[in-house]
Design an enzyme around this catalytic site. Structure first.
Site, PDB file in Angstrom:
ATOM      1  N   THR A  74       0.827  -1.209   0.000  1.00 45.84           N
ATOM      2  CA  THR A  74       0.000   0.000   0.000  1.00 45.84           C
ATOM      3  C   THR A  74       0.870   1.271   0.000  1.00 45.84           C
ATOM      4  O   THR A  74       0.471   2.292  -0.561  1.00 45.84           O
ATOM      5  CB  THR A  74      -0.962  -0.012   1.207  1.00 45.84           C
ATOM      6  OG1 THR A  74      -0.255  -0.498   2.357  1.00 45.84           O
ATOM      7  CG2 THR A  74      -2.151  -0.922   0.939  1.00 45.84           C
TER       8      THR A  74
ATOM      9  N   TYR B 149      11.531  -5.407   6.821  1.00 43.42           N
ATOM     10  CA  TYR B 149      11.875  -6.642   6.123  1.00 43.42           C
ATOM     11  C   TYR B 149      13.189  -6.491   5.380  1.00 43.42           C
ATOM     12  O   TYR B 149      13.618  -5.379   5.053  1.00 43.42           O
ATOM     13  CB  TYR B 149      10.754  -7.111   5.187  1.00 43.42           C
ATOM     14  CG  TYR B 149      10.530  -6.293   3.944  1.00 43.42           C
ATOM     15  CD1 TYR B 149       9.721  -5.171   3.970  1.00 43.42           C
ATOM     16  CD2 TYR B 149      11.104  -6.684   2.726  1.00 43.42           C
ATOM     17  CE1 TYR B 149       9.483  -4.440   2.825  1.00 43.42           C
ATOM     18  CE2 TYR B 149      10.873  -5.952   1.570  1.00 43.42           C
ATOM     19  CZ  TYR B 149      10.065  -4.829   1.630  1.00 43.42           C
ATOM     20  OH  TYR B 149       9.841  -4.103   0.495  1.00 43.42           O
TER      21      TYR B 149
ATOM     22  N   ARG C 134      -0.877 -13.329   0.680  1.00 43.01           N
ATOM     23  CA  ARG C 134       0.415 -13.735   1.248  1.00 43.01           C
ATOM     24  C   ARG C 134       0.147 -14.837   2.271  1.00 43.01           C
ATOM     25  O   ARG C 134      -0.161 -14.544   3.443  1.00 43.01           O
ATOM     26  CB  ARG C 134       1.107 -12.552   1.934  1.00 43.01           C
ATOM     27  CG  ARG C 134       1.472 -11.410   1.016  1.00 43.01           C
ATOM     28  CD  ARG C 134       2.614 -11.770   0.055  1.00 43.01           C
ATOM     29  NE  ARG C 134       2.940 -10.630  -0.789  1.00 43.01           N
ATOM     30  CZ  ARG C 134       2.333 -10.325  -1.930  1.00 43.01           C
ATOM     31  NH1 ARG C 134       1.325 -11.096  -2.371  1.00 43.01           N
ATOM     32  NH2 ARG C 134       2.697  -9.270  -2.637  1.00 43.01           N
TER      33      ARG C 134
ATOM     34  N   ARG D  43       7.567  -7.979  11.562  1.00 45.35           N
ATOM     35  CA  ARG D  43       6.408  -7.083  11.503  1.00 45.35           C
ATOM     36  C   ARG D  43       5.274  -7.547  12.417  1.00 45.35           C
ATOM     37  O   ARG D  43       4.190  -6.955  12.399  1.00 45.35           O
ATOM     38  CB  ARG D  43       5.883  -6.977  10.065  1.00 45.35           C
ATOM     39  CG  ARG D  43       5.156  -8.223   9.630  1.00 45.35           C
ATOM     40  CD  ARG D  43       4.783  -8.349   8.186  1.00 45.35           C
ATOM     41  NE  ARG D  43       4.179  -7.216   7.538  1.00 45.35           N
ATOM     42  CZ  ARG D  43       3.735  -7.271   6.275  1.00 45.35           C
ATOM     43  NH1 ARG D  43       3.837  -8.395   5.579  1.00 45.35           N
ATOM     44  NH2 ARG D  43       3.209  -6.222   5.717  1.00 45.35           N
TER      45      ARG D  43
ATOM     46  N   ASP E  12       1.474  -3.284  -7.596  1.00 43.44           N
ATOM     47  CA  ASP E  12       1.152  -2.048  -6.858  1.00 43.44           C
ATOM     48  C   ASP E  12       1.218  -0.824  -7.767  1.00 43.44           C
ATOM     49  O   ASP E  12       0.362   0.067  -7.698  1.00 43.44           O
ATOM     50  CB  ASP E  12       2.122  -1.857  -5.679  1.00 43.44           C
ATOM     51  CG  ASP E  12       2.225  -3.119  -4.835  1.00 43.44           C
ATOM     52  OD1 ASP E  12       1.203  -3.818  -4.695  1.00 43.44           O
ATOM     53  OD2 ASP E  12       3.332  -3.411  -4.337  1.00 43.44           O
TER      54      ASP E  12
ATOM     55  N   ALA F 116       6.539  -4.665  -6.653  1.00 41.44           N
ATOM     56  CA  ALA F 116       5.668  -3.509  -6.912  1.00 41.44           C
ATOM     57  C   ALA F 116       5.104  -3.465  -8.334  1.00 41.44           C
ATOM     58  O   ALA F 116       4.540  -2.450  -8.728  1.00 41.44           O
ATOM     59  CB  ALA F 116       6.342  -2.192  -6.572  1.00 41.44           C
ATOM     60  N   ALA F 117       5.222  -4.569  -9.083  1.00 43.34           N
ATOM     61  CA  ALA F 117       4.584  -4.590 -10.418  1.00 43.34           C
ATOM     62  C   ALA F 117       3.080  -4.352 -10.261  1.00 43.34           C
ATOM     63  O   ALA F 117       2.504  -3.441 -10.863  1.00 43.34           O
ATOM     64  CB  ALA F 117       4.832  -5.933 -11.104  1.00 43.34           C
TER      65      ALA F 117
HETATM   66  P1  ADP Z   1       0.841  -9.011  -9.154  1.00 44.90           P
HETATM   67  O1  ADP Z   1       2.189  -8.368  -8.909  1.00 44.90           O
HETATM   68  O2  ADP Z   1      -0.293  -8.272  -8.509  1.00 44.90           O
HETATM   69  O3  ADP Z   1       0.809 -10.498  -8.933  1.00 44.90           O
HETATM   70  P2  ADP Z   1       1.348  -9.314 -11.984  1.00 44.90           P
HETATM   71  O4  ADP Z   1       2.504 -10.186 -11.715  1.00 44.90           O
HETATM   72  O5  ADP Z   1       0.312  -9.822 -12.900  1.00 44.90           O
HETATM   73  O6  ADP Z   1       0.554  -8.832 -10.681  1.00 44.90           O
HETATM   74  O7  ADP Z   1       1.939  -7.960 -12.525  1.00 44.90           O
HETATM   75  C1  ADP Z   1       1.188  -6.769 -12.540  1.00 44.90           C
HETATM   76  C2  ADP Z   1       1.301  -6.115 -13.889  1.00 44.90           C
HETATM   77  O8  ADP Z   1       2.683  -5.861 -14.184  1.00 44.90           O
HETATM   78  C3  ADP Z   1       0.804  -6.983 -15.036  1.00 44.90           C
HETATM   79  O9  ADP Z   1      -0.585  -6.828 -15.217  1.00 44.90           O
HETATM   80  C4  ADP Z   1       1.601  -6.429 -16.207  1.00 44.90           C
HETATM   81  O10 ADP Z   1       0.968  -5.272 -16.706  1.00 44.90           O
HETATM   82  C5  ADP Z   1       2.923  -6.035 -15.559  1.00 44.90           C
HETATM   83  N1  ADP Z   1       3.919  -7.098 -15.740  1.00 44.90           N
HETATM   84  C6  ADP Z   1       4.329  -8.020 -14.836  1.00 44.90           C
HETATM   85  N2  ADP Z   1       5.281  -8.828 -15.359  1.00 44.90           N
HETATM   86  C7  ADP Z   1       5.486  -8.397 -16.629  1.00 44.90           C
HETATM   87  C8  ADP Z   1       6.360  -8.787 -17.709  1.00 44.90           C
HETATM   88  N3  ADP Z   1       7.235  -9.793 -17.593  1.00 44.90           N
HETATM   89  N4  ADP Z   1       6.286  -8.091 -18.866  1.00 44.90           N
HETATM   90  C9  ADP Z   1       5.449  -7.044 -19.000  1.00 44.90           C
HETATM   91  N5  ADP Z   1       4.607  -6.632 -18.045  1.00 44.90           N
HETATM   92  C10 ADP Z   1       4.617  -7.289 -16.868  1.00 44.90           C
END
Ligand code: ADP
Length: 309
Positions: free
Chosen positions: A30, A87, A169, A103, A260, A257-258
């Site tokens: 968050t 962490y 998690r 935590r 997030d 953080a992808a």
């Molecule tokens: P979370 O982190 O919530 O599990 P994801 O792993 O699906 O979600 O990643 C979130 C977003 O990040 C995806 O919807 C995508 O847009 C982007 N993303 C993640 N991994 C990749 C990748 N290898 N190539 C391109 N975009 C990615």
């Protein structure tokens, strides 16, 4: 002006700078969502974090770091004796990362109890939207979860849009049944849900986007945006469903953080009035940039590339 209240936990993140030198920063799902949302939305949006820290120097540094990012901290409460969680990221010789957490007694776990002691602040909460995650739920005890649920229901009655990312998690939960029971109401109260397909598969045993879509339809009636890494994103609401392709990043540097940053960018894009398809494309372009850099929060200048596109 749109105002977004983000509920959750900010922690200290320690990463290895060299073998025996650690680098300190602040992170958490968050926390990252709040920072990215403020960076992307700028002056057009008021972003605040509802959480708790301690009264110590490190806690004050966290408050300063949030303020520096423009994230409002008037809802960051201060616990008299506890402090913030921490962490550490370990990277093995293969480049695989693992995380070790301290935590269990963090101040953030007491957020709802501290909020109850501030009736004026509680009564004043009237954000355009509120965002919380499965980690927010996981760190709260049953009393705090009930208080959060009541708060979300009250805000919803005042017209607030509720947004939820399940961010599952397993280590933070006693068992899957406990998680499912909490997610049941969290999905139901939410107007928008932003699950990752992996999380749904792990928790509910779904095995494909199709079965995940069928499951999500039973859990919530609003909009759902299901993320599936480089394999794309699926959007659905009561009337429609479509997929959005994402340009794969072949070798991500760090996928922290992808999800997030995706959530934050999606919210920023929707505030600006972009329709779902374009908002998802923008969110994916931001996440793609974030995963090409080390750390949860990437340098501001790098993010600018996504905004300028
Ligand atoms: P979370 O982190 O919530 O599990 P994801 O792993 O699906 O979600 O990643 C979130 C977003 O990040 C995806 O919807 C995508 O847009 C982007 N993303 C993640 N991994 C990749 C990748 N290898 N190539 C391109 N975009 C990615």
């Amino acid at each position: 002006m749109t105002s977004t209240l983000i509920i959750g936990e900010s922690m200290v993140e320690l990463t290895h700078h060299t073998d025996d030198l650690l680098r300190k920063s602040f992170a958490g799902d968050t926390h990252s969502a709040a920072v990215y949302l403020k960076r992307l939305a700028g002056d057009s949006e008021d972003v605040s974090l509802l959480s708790a820290v301690g009264l110590d120097g490190l806690s004050n540094e966290l408050i300063e770091a949030l303020n520096k990012e423009g994230v409002s901290t008037h809802t960051v409460l201060q616990h008299p004796t506890r402090t913030i969680g921490l962490y550490m990221v370990h990277t093995d010789s293969q480049g695989e990362r693992s995380f070790q957490y301290w935590r269990s007694q963090s101040a953030a776990r007491a957020t709802m109890a501290l909020l109850e002691q501030q009736p004026a602040l509680l009564a004043d909460l009237a954000p355009t939207r509120v965002f919380f995650s499965g980690i927010t739920l996981a760190i709260f005890d049953s009393t705090a979860r009930a208080q959060l649920r009541e708060l979300l229901e009250q805000l919803k009655m005042r017209g607030t849009q509720v947004i939820f990312d399940p961010n599952y998690r397993p280590a933070l939960w006693q068992n899957k049944e406990e998680t499912k029971a909490e997610y049941q109401w969290a999905f139901a109260v939410s107007d928008v849900v932003l699950p990752g397909l992996d999380d749904l598969n792990k928790l509910y045993g779904t095995s494909s986007m199709q079965s995940a879509v069928a499951l999500v339809k039973t859990l919530c009636s609003g909009e759902a945006i299901i993320k599936n890494g480089e394999h794309g994103v699926t959007y659905l609401n009561a009337d429609t469903q479509f997929s959005v392709e994402v340009a794969p990043v072949a070798k991500p540097v760090d996928t922290t953080a992808a999800g997030d940053s995706f959530n934050a960018a999606l919210m920023a894009a929707r505030s600006k009035g972009l329709p779902p398809q374009q908002a998802i494309e923008f969110a994916a372009s931001v996440a793609a940039i974030v995963i090409q850099h080390k750390g949860a929060i990437i340098p501001r200048t790098e993010l600018q590339h996504a905004i300028n596109q």
